[in-house]
Scaffold this active site. Structure first.
Site, PDB file in Angstrom:
ATOM      1  N   THR A 103       0.819  -1.208   0.000  1.00  0.00           N
ATOM      2  CA  THR A 103       0.000   0.000   0.000  1.00  0.00           C
ATOM      3  C   THR A 103       0.857   1.263   0.000  1.00  0.00           C
ATOM      4  OG1 THR A 103      -1.442   1.269   1.471  1.00  0.00           O
ATOM      5  CG2 THR A 103      -0.095  -0.365   2.517  1.00  0.00           C
ATOM      6  N   ASP A 104       0.279   2.363  -0.494  1.00  0.00           N
ATOM      7  CA  ASP A 104       0.978   3.656  -0.415  1.00  0.00           C
ATOM      8  C   ASP A 104       1.009   4.197   1.019  1.00  0.00           C
ATOM      9  OD1 ASP A 104      -1.709   4.327  -0.172  1.00  0.00           O
ATOM     10  OD2 ASP A 104      -1.657   5.958  -1.644  1.00  0.00           O
ATOM     11  N   GLU A 105       0.214   3.568   1.922  1.00  0.00           N
ATOM     12  CA  GLU A 105       0.130   4.106   3.288  1.00  0.00           C
ATOM     13  C   GLU A 105       1.434   3.937   4.070  1.00  0.00           C
ATOM     14  OE1 GLU A 105      -3.583   3.375   5.334  1.00  0.00           O
ATOM     15  OE2 GLU A 105      -4.611   3.034   3.443  1.00  0.00           O
ATOM     16  N   TYR A 112      -1.838  -0.598  10.988  1.00  0.00           N
ATOM     17  CA  TYR A 112      -1.965  -1.241   9.665  1.00  0.00           C
ATOM     18  C   TYR A 112      -0.761  -0.904   8.794  1.00  0.00           C
ATOM     19  CZ  TYR A 112      -3.252  -1.680   4.725  1.00  0.00           C
ATOM     20  OH  TYR A 112      -3.232  -1.949   3.384  1.00  0.00           O
ATOM     21  N   LYS A 164       2.321  -3.290   7.393  1.00  0.00           N
ATOM     22  CA  LYS A 164       2.597  -3.470   5.958  1.00  0.00           C
ATOM     23  C   LYS A 164       4.031  -3.030   5.643  1.00  0.00           C
ATOM     24  CE  LYS A 164       0.256  -4.663   3.005  1.00  0.00           C
ATOM     25  NZ  LYS A 164      -0.096  -5.996   2.448  1.00  0.00           N
TER      26      LYS A 164
HETATM   27  P1  NAD Z   1      -9.396  -7.557   2.348  1.00  0.00           P
HETATM   28  O1  NAD Z   1      -9.407  -7.268   3.816  1.00  0.00           O
HETATM   29  O2  NAD Z   1     -10.639  -7.312   1.563  1.00  0.00           O
HETATM   30  O3  NAD Z   1      -9.008  -9.091   2.113  1.00  0.00           O
HETATM   31  C1  NAD Z   1      -8.003  -9.732   2.836  1.00  0.00           C
HETATM   32  C2  NAD Z   1      -8.138 -11.234   2.589  1.00  0.00           C
HETATM   33  O4  NAD Z   1      -7.051 -11.888   3.284  1.00  0.00           O
HETATM   34  C3  NAD Z   1      -9.436 -11.828   3.120  1.00  0.00           C
HETATM   35  O5  NAD Z   1      -9.983 -12.718   2.177  1.00  0.00           O
HETATM   36  C4  NAD Z   1      -8.997 -12.569   4.383  1.00  0.00           C
HETATM   37  O6  NAD Z   1      -9.805 -13.690   4.694  1.00  0.00           O
HETATM   38  C5  NAD Z   1      -7.575 -12.973   4.021  1.00  0.00           C
HETATM   39  N1  NAD Z   1      -6.729 -13.187   5.208  1.00  0.00           N
HETATM   40  C6  NAD Z   1      -6.595 -12.354   6.276  1.00  0.00           C
HETATM   41  N2  NAD Z   1      -5.738 -12.891   7.164  1.00  0.00           N
HETATM   42  C7  NAD Z   1      -5.326 -14.083   6.651  1.00  0.00           C
HETATM   43  C8  NAD Z   1      -4.435 -15.095   7.091  1.00  0.00           C
HETATM   44  N3  NAD Z   1      -3.803 -14.999   8.271  1.00  0.00           N
HETATM   45  N4  NAD Z   1      -4.235 -16.175   6.292  1.00  0.00           N
HETATM   46  C9  NAD Z   1      -4.889 -16.294   5.103  1.00  0.00           C
HETATM   47  N5  NAD Z   1      -5.743 -15.357   4.634  1.00  0.00           N
HETATM   48  C10 NAD Z   1      -5.966 -14.271   5.402  1.00  0.00           C
HETATM   49  O7  NAD Z   1      -8.164  -6.753   1.758  1.00  0.00           O
HETATM   50  P2  NAD Z   1      -7.997  -6.037   0.332  1.00  0.00           P
HETATM   51  O8  NAD Z   1      -8.565  -4.678   0.424  1.00  0.00           O
HETATM   52  O9  NAD Z   1      -8.447  -6.971  -0.714  1.00  0.00           O
HETATM   53  O10 NAD Z   1      -6.416  -5.899   0.278  1.00  0.00           O
HETATM   54  C11 NAD Z   1      -5.612  -6.933  -0.273  1.00  0.00           C
HETATM   55  C12 NAD Z   1      -4.150  -6.525  -0.195  1.00  0.00           C
HETATM   56  O11 NAD Z   1      -3.956  -5.323  -0.920  1.00  0.00           O
HETATM   57  C13 NAD Z   1      -3.659  -6.244   1.227  1.00  0.00           C
HETATM   58  O12 NAD Z   1      -2.354  -6.754   1.337  1.00  0.00           O
HETATM   59  C14 NAD Z   1      -3.673  -4.723   1.326  1.00  0.00           C
HETATM   60  O13 NAD Z   1      -2.698  -4.279   2.223  1.00  0.00           O
HETATM   61  C15 NAD Z   1      -3.338  -4.341  -0.098  1.00  0.00           C
HETATM   62  N6  NAD Z   1      -3.850  -3.030  -0.554  1.00  0.00           N
HETATM   63  C16 NAD Z   1      -5.180  -2.716  -0.384  1.00  0.00           C
HETATM   64  C17 NAD Z   1      -5.658  -1.499  -0.865  1.00  0.00           C
HETATM   65  C18 NAD Z   1      -7.129  -1.126  -0.748  1.00  0.00           C
HETATM   66  O14 NAD Z   1      -7.492  -0.001  -1.100  1.00  0.00           O
HETATM   67  N7  NAD Z   1      -8.008  -2.023  -0.311  1.00  0.00           N
HETATM   68  C19 NAD Z   1      -4.776  -0.590  -1.476  1.00  0.00           C
HETATM   69  C20 NAD Z   1      -3.426  -0.950  -1.622  1.00  0.00           C
HETATM   70  C21 NAD Z   1      -2.981  -2.178  -1.156  1.00  0.00           C
HETATM   71  P1  TYD Z   2     -10.660   3.824   4.304  1.00  0.00           P
HETATM   72  O1  TYD Z   2     -11.590   3.295   3.269  1.00  0.00           O
HETATM   73  O2  TYD Z   2     -10.722   3.239   5.670  1.00  0.00           O
HETATM   74  O3  TYD Z   2      -9.197   3.700   3.688  1.00  0.00           O
HETATM   75  P2  TYD Z   2      -7.754   4.229   4.287  1.00  0.00           P
HETATM   76  O4  TYD Z   2      -7.934   4.745   5.637  1.00  0.00           O
HETATM   77  O5  TYD Z   2      -6.963   2.968   4.267  1.00  0.00           O
HETATM   78  O6  TYD Z   2      -7.287   5.260   3.317  1.00  0.00           O
HETATM   79  O7  TYD Z   2     -10.871   5.396   4.444  1.00  0.00           O
HETATM   80  C1  TYD Z   2     -10.663   6.285   3.364  1.00  0.00           C
HETATM   81  C2  TYD Z   2     -10.774   7.699   3.878  1.00  0.00           C
HETATM   82  O8  TYD Z   2     -12.135   7.947   4.290  1.00  0.00           O
HETATM   83  C3  TYD Z   2      -9.935   7.993   5.106  1.00  0.00           C
HETATM   84  O9  TYD Z   2      -9.512   9.362   5.034  1.00  0.00           O
HETATM   85  C4  TYD Z   2     -10.900   7.819   6.278  1.00  0.00           C
HETATM   86  C5  TYD Z   2     -12.190   8.304   5.691  1.00  0.00           C
HETATM   87  N1  TYD Z   2     -13.466   7.712   6.200  1.00  0.00           N
HETATM   88  C6  TYD Z   2     -14.546   8.557   6.527  1.00  0.00           C
HETATM   89  O10 TYD Z   2     -14.455   9.809   6.472  1.00  0.00           O
HETATM   90  N2  TYD Z   2     -15.716   7.976   6.907  1.00  0.00           N
HETATM   91  C7  TYD Z   2     -15.876   6.614   6.985  1.00  0.00           C
HETATM   92  O11 TYD Z   2     -16.994   6.143   7.315  1.00  0.00           O
HETATM   93  C8  TYD Z   2     -14.753   5.770   6.662  1.00  0.00           C
HETATM   94  C9  TYD Z   2     -14.882   4.268   6.754  1.00  0.00           C
HETATM   95  C10 TYD Z   2     -13.570   6.365   6.265  1.00  0.00           C
END
Ligand code: NAD
Ligand code: TYD
Length: 334
Positions: free
Chosen positions: A123-125, A150, A154
């Site tokens: 992630t960019d975070e 988080y 990461k």
């Molecule tokens: P998500 O929470 O929707 O899915 C995570 C999945 O991992 C789930 O299916 C869960 O059951 C599985 N999981 C969790 N712990 C586990 C374990 N111990 N063993 C096996 N499986 C396990 O997450 P996402 O949003 O799909 O993100 C996927 C990846 O992409 C993550 O690594 C996250 O850091 C990265 N990422 C997410 C975003 C975003 O915007 N969602 C952006 C950049 C990077």
């Molecule tokens: P989120 O989807 O949790 O992603 P991340 O924190 O990983 O970027 O949140 C996106 C942005 O939206 C973040 O600035 C927090 C904000 N947010 C709200 O303002 N209201 C909400 O109900 C949620 C879930 C997030």
């Protein structure tokens, strides 16, 4: 033909990736290792369950026995599995250290033993926050400065992956992507939480002043970028992936949704801010553009509308998840 081991394939991005991959590479084989935590949902993959090139294994990436066997059988590991929600990491950080750091370590050890290509999805975070009203963006050279449990977990996993390349010559690549949106995203996350609240007649909840900026990317563009890195990426390298939004803040995202759903600003409720809330993320994705010819194809406003339509058409998917996530938000007063 390749054999992919996808971890976390029952989650939001992982399941979109599996759908994407079979469409683009129908002859490949995928094994999906997922523990099915609250975030994992096999309904995301219903259409794929019967595909003879697909295998699902329910298991924890922290379990070395399961991991070793699956890694040995694979050509490439694409590692999505993680605890992924910042708000949950504030309420309970331990699972984040366990899955994101220890789980990645267990996978790396198996990949090292069997010398397998390892792609780490991050992630960019990890880079922390940028100031508002600046032109600055994260690049591959930006120093890590994570702020939430988080992003810190990461960051730890990214460092481990890179160390396994430097120390053990493990063939790795890493991608750090900005915020994704699209189908199958859990209703605890910002965009689906707003959409499902509005469908239910509730208000959107805006943390703090709402002037927090994220760099939104449609999930299929993220999958395409990972594909480009797997096919053409240079071993040992990191690639940043980002969207096309120019500093759209959370309030502006809410306003686009309200307009599309024909609702007024009375549907906005300001709630308690998140502790340690990162002000702004913005990604400079010129490296992957220049070296691997990737760019986003899905415009934000149009695909946000399509995402609203998807949640409207798939209420039976998100309805069972919603009550539990709103209970969590009650606990944090948000
Ligand atoms: P998500 O929470 O929707 O899915 C995570 C999945 O991992 C789930 O299916 C869960 O059951 C599985 N999981 C969790 N712990 C586990 C374990 N111990 N063993 C096996 N499986 C396990 O997450 P996402 O949003 O799909 O993100 C996927 C990846 O992409 C993550 O690594 C996250 O850091 C990265 N990422 C997410 C975003 C975003 O915007 N969602 C952006 C950049 C990077
Ligand atoms: P989120 O989807 O949790 O992603 P991340 O924190 O990983 O970027 O949140 C996106 C942005 O939206 C973040 O600035 C927090 C904000 N947010 C709200 O303002 N209201 C909400 O109900 C949620 C879930 C997030």
């Amino acid at each position: 033909m390749s054999k992919l081991l996808v971890t976390g394939g029952a989650g939001f991005i992982g399941s979109n990736f599996i759908h994407y991959w079979f469409k683009e590479h129908p002859d490949d084989q995928i094994t999906n290792l997922d523990a099915l935590t609250y975030a994992g949902n096999l309904d995301n993959l219903k259409e794929i369950a019967a595909n003879s090139n697909y295998t699902f294994v329910k298991g924890d990436i922290c379990n070395p026995e399961i991991v070793d066997e699956l890694v040995e059988a694979a050509d490439i590991i694409v590692h999505f599995a993680a605890e992924s929600h910042v708000d949950r990491s504030i309420l309970g950080p331990e699972a984040f250290v366990e899955t994101n750091v220890k789980g990645t370590f267990v996978l790396l050890e198996a990949a090292r033993k069997h010398n397998k290509r390892f792609h780490h999805v991050s992630t960019d975070e990890v880079f922390g926050a940028l100031p508002l009203d600046s032109e600055e963006k994260f690049t591959e050279k930006t120093l890590y400065e994570p702020h939430s449990p988080y992003s810190a977990s990461k960051a730890g996993s990214d460092h481990l992956v890179r160390a396994y390349h430097t120390t053990f010559d493990l063939p790795i690549t890493i991608t750090n992507c900005s915020n994704n949106f699209g189908p199958y995203q859990h209703p605890e996350k910002f965009i689906p939480r707003m959409i499902t609240n509005l469908i239910d007649g509730d208000k959107v909840k805006i943390y703090g002043d709402g002037k927090y900026v994220r760099d939104w990317l449609y999930v299929t563009d993220h999958c395409r970028a990972i594909d480009a890195v797997l096919q053409k990426g240079k071993i040992g390298e990191t690639y940043l992936i980002g969207g096309m939004t120019d500093d759209v803040n959370n309030l502006a995202v809410a306003q686009i949704l309200l307009e599309y759903m024909n609702l007024g600003e009375d549907k906005i409720e300001y709630v308690k801010d998140r502790p340690g809330h990162d002000r702004r993320y913005a990604v400079d994705w010129r490296k992957i553009n220049k070296n691997l010819d990737w760019e986003p194809q899905h415009t934000f406003a149009q695909w946000l509308q399509k995402t609203v339509d998807w949640y409207r058409a798939n209420e039976s998917w998100w309805r069972p998840l919603k009550a539990e996530s709103e209970k969590m938000y009650k606990q944090s007063g948000q």
